[in-house]
Design a protein around this motif. Structure first.
Motif, PDB file in Angstrom:
ATOM      1  N   ASN A 232       0.511  -5.130   7.903  1.00 34.58           N
ATOM      2  CA  ASN A 232      -0.801  -4.321   8.287  1.00 34.58           C
ATOM      3  C   ASN A 232      -0.427  -3.145   9.443  1.00 34.58           C
ATOM      4  O   ASN A 232      -0.707  -1.960   9.548  1.00 34.58           O
ATOM      5  N   GLU A 233       0.498  -3.637  10.419  1.00 39.95           N
ATOM      6  CA  GLU A 233       0.942  -2.609  11.586  1.00 39.95           C
ATOM      7  C   GLU A 233       1.684  -1.564  11.098  1.00 39.95           C
ATOM      8  O   GLU A 233       1.584  -0.418  11.372  1.00 39.95           O
ATOM      9  N   SER A 234       2.745  -1.766  10.309  1.00 40.05           N
ATOM     10  CA  SER A 234       3.712  -1.022   9.541  1.00 40.05           C
ATOM     11  C   SER A 234       2.673   0.262   8.705  1.00 40.05           C
ATOM     12  O   SER A 234       2.835   1.455   8.846  1.00 40.05           O
ATOM     13  N   ARG A 235       1.812  -0.301   7.988  1.00 39.57           N
ATOM     14  CA  ARG A 235       0.737   0.662   7.269  1.00 39.57           C
ATOM     15  C   ARG A 235       0.128   1.478   8.303  1.00 39.57           C
ATOM     16  O   ARG A 235       0.064   2.828   8.060  1.00 39.57           O
ATOM     17  N   LYS A 236      -0.405   0.995   9.378  1.00 38.32           N
ATOM     18  CA  LYS A 236      -1.185   1.786  10.253  1.00 38.32           C
ATOM     19  C   LYS A 236      -0.303   2.940  11.303  1.00 38.32           C
ATOM     20  O   LYS A 236      -0.695   3.788  11.248  1.00 38.32           O
ATOM     21  N   ILE A 237       0.903   2.232  11.708  1.00 43.96           N
ATOM     22  CA  ILE A 237       1.644   3.247  12.367  1.00 43.96           C
ATOM     23  C   ILE A 237       2.163   4.344  11.700  1.00 43.96           C
ATOM     24  O   ILE A 237       2.059   5.769  12.127  1.00 43.96           O
ATOM     25  N   LEU A 238       2.733   4.074  10.269  1.00 42.95           N
ATOM     26  CA  LEU A 238       3.324   5.138   9.679  1.00 42.95           C
ATOM     27  C   LEU A 238       2.167   5.952   9.149  1.00 42.95           C
ATOM     28  O   LEU A 238       2.288   6.968   8.344  1.00 42.95           O
ATOM     29  N   GLY A 239       0.957   5.557   8.834  1.00 40.12           N
ATOM     30  CA  GLY A 239      -0.319   6.302   8.259  1.00 40.12           C
ATOM     31  C   GLY A 239       0.022   6.286   6.953  1.00 40.12           C
ATOM     32  O   GLY A 239      -0.229   7.101   6.228  1.00 40.12           O
ATOM     33  N   LEU A 240       0.232   5.090   6.347  1.00 37.02           N
ATOM     34  CA  LEU A 240       0.599   4.748   4.833  1.00 37.02           C
ATOM     35  C   LEU A 240      -0.142   3.618   4.471  1.00 37.02           C
ATOM     36  O   LEU A 240       0.368   2.704   4.187  1.00 37.02           O
ATOM     37  N   PRO A 241      -1.500   3.844   4.294  1.00 36.91           N
ATOM     38  CA  PRO A 241      -2.224   2.628   3.851  1.00 36.91           C
ATOM     39  C   PRO A 241      -2.013   2.087   2.498  1.00 36.91           C
ATOM     40  O   PRO A 241      -2.462   1.044   2.083  1.00 36.91           O
ATOM     41  N   GLY A 242      -1.162   2.861   1.618  1.00 39.12           N
ATOM     42  CA  GLY A 242      -0.929   2.122   0.381  1.00 39.12           C
ATOM     43  C   GLY A 242       0.644   1.726   0.298  1.00 39.12           C
ATOM     44  O   GLY A 242       1.072   1.300  -0.737  1.00 39.12           O
ATOM     45  N   LEU A 243       1.249   1.672   1.533  1.00 42.47           N
ATOM     46  CA  LEU A 243       2.744   1.297   1.633  1.00 42.47           C
ATOM     47  C   LEU A 243       2.784  -0.328   1.218  1.00 42.47           C
ATOM     48  O   LEU A 243       2.058  -1.012   1.681  1.00 42.47           O
ATOM     49  N   ARG A 244       3.663  -0.525   0.233  1.00 45.35           N
ATOM     50  CA  ARG A 244       3.746  -2.129  -0.244  1.00 45.35           C
ATOM     51  C   ARG A 244       4.756  -2.756   0.768  1.00 45.35           C
ATOM     52  O   ARG A 244       5.907  -2.042   0.967  1.00 45.35           O
ATOM     53  N   VAL A 245       4.410  -3.879   1.268  1.00 42.67           N
ATOM     54  CA  VAL A 245       5.323  -4.478   2.242  1.00 42.67           C
ATOM     55  C   VAL A 245       5.226  -6.164   1.942  1.00 42.67           C
ATOM     56  O   VAL A 245       4.165  -6.578   1.821  1.00 42.67           O
ATOM     57  N   SER A 246       6.314  -6.455   1.827  1.00 42.86           N
ATOM     58  CA  SER A 246       6.607  -8.179   1.750  1.00 42.86           C
ATOM     59  C   SER A 246       7.404  -8.520   2.953  1.00 42.86           C
ATOM     60  O   SER A 246       8.399  -7.962   3.032  1.00 42.86           O
ATOM     61  N   ALA A 247       7.100  -9.394   3.554  1.00 41.62           N
ATOM     62  CA  ALA A 247       7.828  -9.976   4.796  1.00 41.62           C
ATOM     63  C   ALA A 247       7.904 -11.333   4.752  1.00 41.62           C
ATOM     64  O   ALA A 247       6.930 -12.080   4.332  1.00 41.62           O
ATOM     65  N   THR A 248       8.894 -11.892   5.032  1.00 41.57           N
ATOM     66  CA  THR A 248       9.431 -13.221   5.323  1.00 41.57           C
ATOM     67  C   THR A 248       9.817 -13.467   6.817  1.00 41.57           C
ATOM     68  O   THR A 248      10.863 -12.866   7.169  1.00 41.57           O
ATOM     69  N   CYS A 249       8.904 -14.218   7.706  1.00 42.88           N
ATOM     70  CA  CYS A 249       9.359 -14.292   9.157  1.00 42.88           C
ATOM     71  C   CYS A 249      10.105 -15.663   9.469  1.00 42.88           C
ATOM     72  O   CYS A 249       9.484 -16.626   9.261  1.00 42.88           O
ATOM     73  N   VAL A 250      11.068 -15.405   9.918  1.00 38.01           N
ATOM     74  CA  VAL A 250      12.062 -16.781  10.328  1.00 38.01           C
ATOM     75  C   VAL A 250      12.674 -16.588  11.605  1.00 38.01           C
ATOM     76  O   VAL A 250      13.073 -15.862  12.121  1.00 38.01           O
ATOM     77  N   ARG A 251      12.223 -17.751  12.352  1.00 37.03           N
ATOM     78  CA  ARG A 251      12.815 -18.145  13.758  1.00 37.03           C
ATOM     79  C   ARG A 251      14.252 -18.547  13.586  1.00 37.03           C
ATOM     80  O   ARG A 251      14.614 -19.262  12.833  1.00 37.03           O
ATOM     81  N   VAL A 252      15.026 -18.061  14.543  1.00 36.23           N
ATOM     82  CA  VAL A 252      16.331 -18.295  14.601  1.00 36.23           C
ATOM     83  C   VAL A 252      16.910 -18.710  15.982  1.00 36.23           C
ATOM     84  O   VAL A 252      16.233 -18.330  17.007  1.00 36.23           O
TER      85      VAL A 252
END
Lengths: 354, 354
Positions: A232-252
């Motif tokens: 959601n933040e990538s879409r807002k910052i880049l001004g791309l409400p239709g950007l398709r984003v898939s994220a998997t967050c992993v702690r190392v």
């Protein structure tokens, strides 16, 4: 210009993990501030901290500490920001908030100066938000690539540091590493690391000698809050409400500096050499990409620095519109304190006419 | 059936990291073998190792050790396999090779029994290859999903264990962890971990308190050999020469068990619950996916076990044809020794008519 002509800054949360880095950043960047007030919870009030080489006494958080303040930075938990950023704004300060409380509020801009500095002016609530540290570890580079090629899709896998969970995260990792350090049989039988590490701290599984595919809280459809923030933040910052984003967050088991493997797809064909040249000239980005010479960014090699480091830049073999990259960014600096300071500096120009 | 009626097995590389796990696997799986010969380099010859509860003397690698052998497993470096697997085949043994020497040879099948067991019969050179450990950490689950939905694209980010670089990798990680364990200032300044860890061993950067975006050797266009293996081997095993695959391979400070974040796209719409049910009933796969209860696979929790563990199963928010998943597989067991043993057992059925 004398200090009395410069805007007054308040740093709320000055004694925390990010606040500590903030004082270091304020002491080393070109100074644009007159008075700097340090603010924290009542139990830290009276402490004396050094900023710009001077000792400053920490004040307890209260409405009147914002009187006469031009810009107030908040490096505090969501619930504290939620209450206090509007109070600072009411008292006339521009609040620059590093919590998640306001990031998706349509009346609050979400700003990364290298990408969308002009958005700082659109702040009907008097509040500007600083993005999540994971988003910040890639978004400067992604913004530069987007301007050239038009971003359509992001697939992001994170390698997130312990300090994303604050000082407790750092302490837990050090505690656990100490406990697993001398038994060389560990790591070959299910559960032996879990039995050895002791307290899990803020993590839902052992972090030493392990990776943990979870960061944040549970949201709809099995997503973590951290994964939704990246989208959601990538879409807002880049001004791309239709950007398709898939994220998997992993702690190392890394103390500080988030790393991300990113598969980015664009409107047009891309070329790895051209992307490398473009990123090398982008403000806030350093390219380190010569694997034959052992050159690529790693968290341990770039922690404590300001830029977004990019390496392993490859065009996808099977898709001429996609790039694969590996990025590193210090989650306490650009991922938190530095970007907040940069936003505040953009706002400071309004007061000094710079 | 008495042992004398059962096929004879040779284990070449019996004293190495994978060979050691192989002896354990041969000792715990249902026995299908008559004589088991242990073979290694001349300097290990004469050692006595235990398999199936019996001491067996290690023989030096020589052409005649393959006389009378029905199946010869090779857990040795590429250059040793390249020379010796054909010699074993000439002497009448079926060679099951865990090196990278023959995997992409069109006359050598690349087999994962849960996915393409029938391919074992198509072996004009008398050699069958075992896939790379990283590919094996996901391919059983991907095969099950492909059969249901038709796989078109894979984006893979790996979290690879030190033991993928052999015993030297394991020892280096333990050495480095011991060196960084007591200094709690480490990990906040660029290069302080590098200065503390000592020898880098088989890794191109410090692995303790770090992640290293490199595994294998440099190939064209900035790709690592490991990344190309994930692409090319996935295509061959699944029988999908047009599968689009992007991989970024990253080493993490885990002793054993590779983890992968996978973004998989299919021909048809997918549903996370249906995928979870399908995977839960797939042979060789265990689903552990209830993040609200803290349930997802981590390397430290599943190391030493046989299945591919799958969790964090989500349908991509912005693409109804894509799933995001997190998978863990023991790179020395299913990723190497176990899959080799399973292939050998499929071949053994030819000798016993089972």
């Amino acid at each position: 210009m004398s200090r009395s002509d410069l805007p007054t800054l308040a740093v709320v949360g000055a004694t925390g993990a990010v606040g500590t880095v903030m004082l270091d950043i304020l002491s080393t960047r070109e100074n644009v501030w007159g008075e700097i007030r340090l603010v924290a919870s009542p139990r830290s009030a009276g402490k004396r901290l050094t900023v710009r080489g001077e000792e400053v006494e920490v004040q307890a958080l209260a409405p009147e500490v914002f009187d006469g303040v031009d810009v107030a930075m908040f490096d505090v938990p969501d619930d504290v920001s939620k209450v206090w950023a509007p109070i600072a704004a009411e008292r006339g300060a521009v609040a620059v908030d590093n919590s998640g409380a306001f990031r998706m509020d349509p009346d609050v801009p979400l700003v990364v100066p290298e990408v969308n500095a002009a958005e700082t002016a659109n702040r009907p609530r008097g509040i500007i938000s600083n993005p999540n540290c994971t988003t910040l570890s890639m978004i400067v580079a992604m913004g530069a690539l987007h301007r050239a090629y038009g971003l359509t899709d992001l697939v992001v896998s994170s390698y997130q540091a312990a300090s994303g969970a604050g000082q407790e995260g750092i302490d837990t990792l050090h505690d656990q590493v100490e406990k697993v350090a001398t038994d060389r049989t560990l790591g070959s039988r299910a559960g032996d690391v879990r039995a050895a590490v002791g307290e899990l701290g803020p993590f839902p599984a052992p972090l030493a000698m392990n990776v943990v595919p979870w960061a944040g809280s549970l949201k709809d459809d099995g997503y973590s809050s951290e994964e939704l923030k990246v989208r959601n933040e990538s879409r807002k910052i880049l001004g791309l409400p239709g950007l398709r984003v898939s994220a998997t967050c992993v702690r190392v088991p890394v103390v500080t500096t988030h790393a991300l493997a990113v598969h980015a797809t664009f409107d047009t064909e891309v070329d790895a050499d051209a992307a490398r040249t473009l990123l090398a000239s982008a403000p806030g980005v350093v390219v380190l990409d010569d694997p034959g010479a052992g050159e690529f960014p790693t968290p341990a090699d770039v922690v404590g620095t300001d830029p977004t480091w990019v390496g392993r830049i490859r065009r996808s073999i099977d898709d001429q519109k996609s790039l694969d990259l590996f990025l590193c960014g210090d989650n306490l600096r650009k991922g938190a304190a530095l970007n907040t300071a940069q936003i505040a500096e953009v706002v400071a120009q309004e007061f000094t006419g710079a």
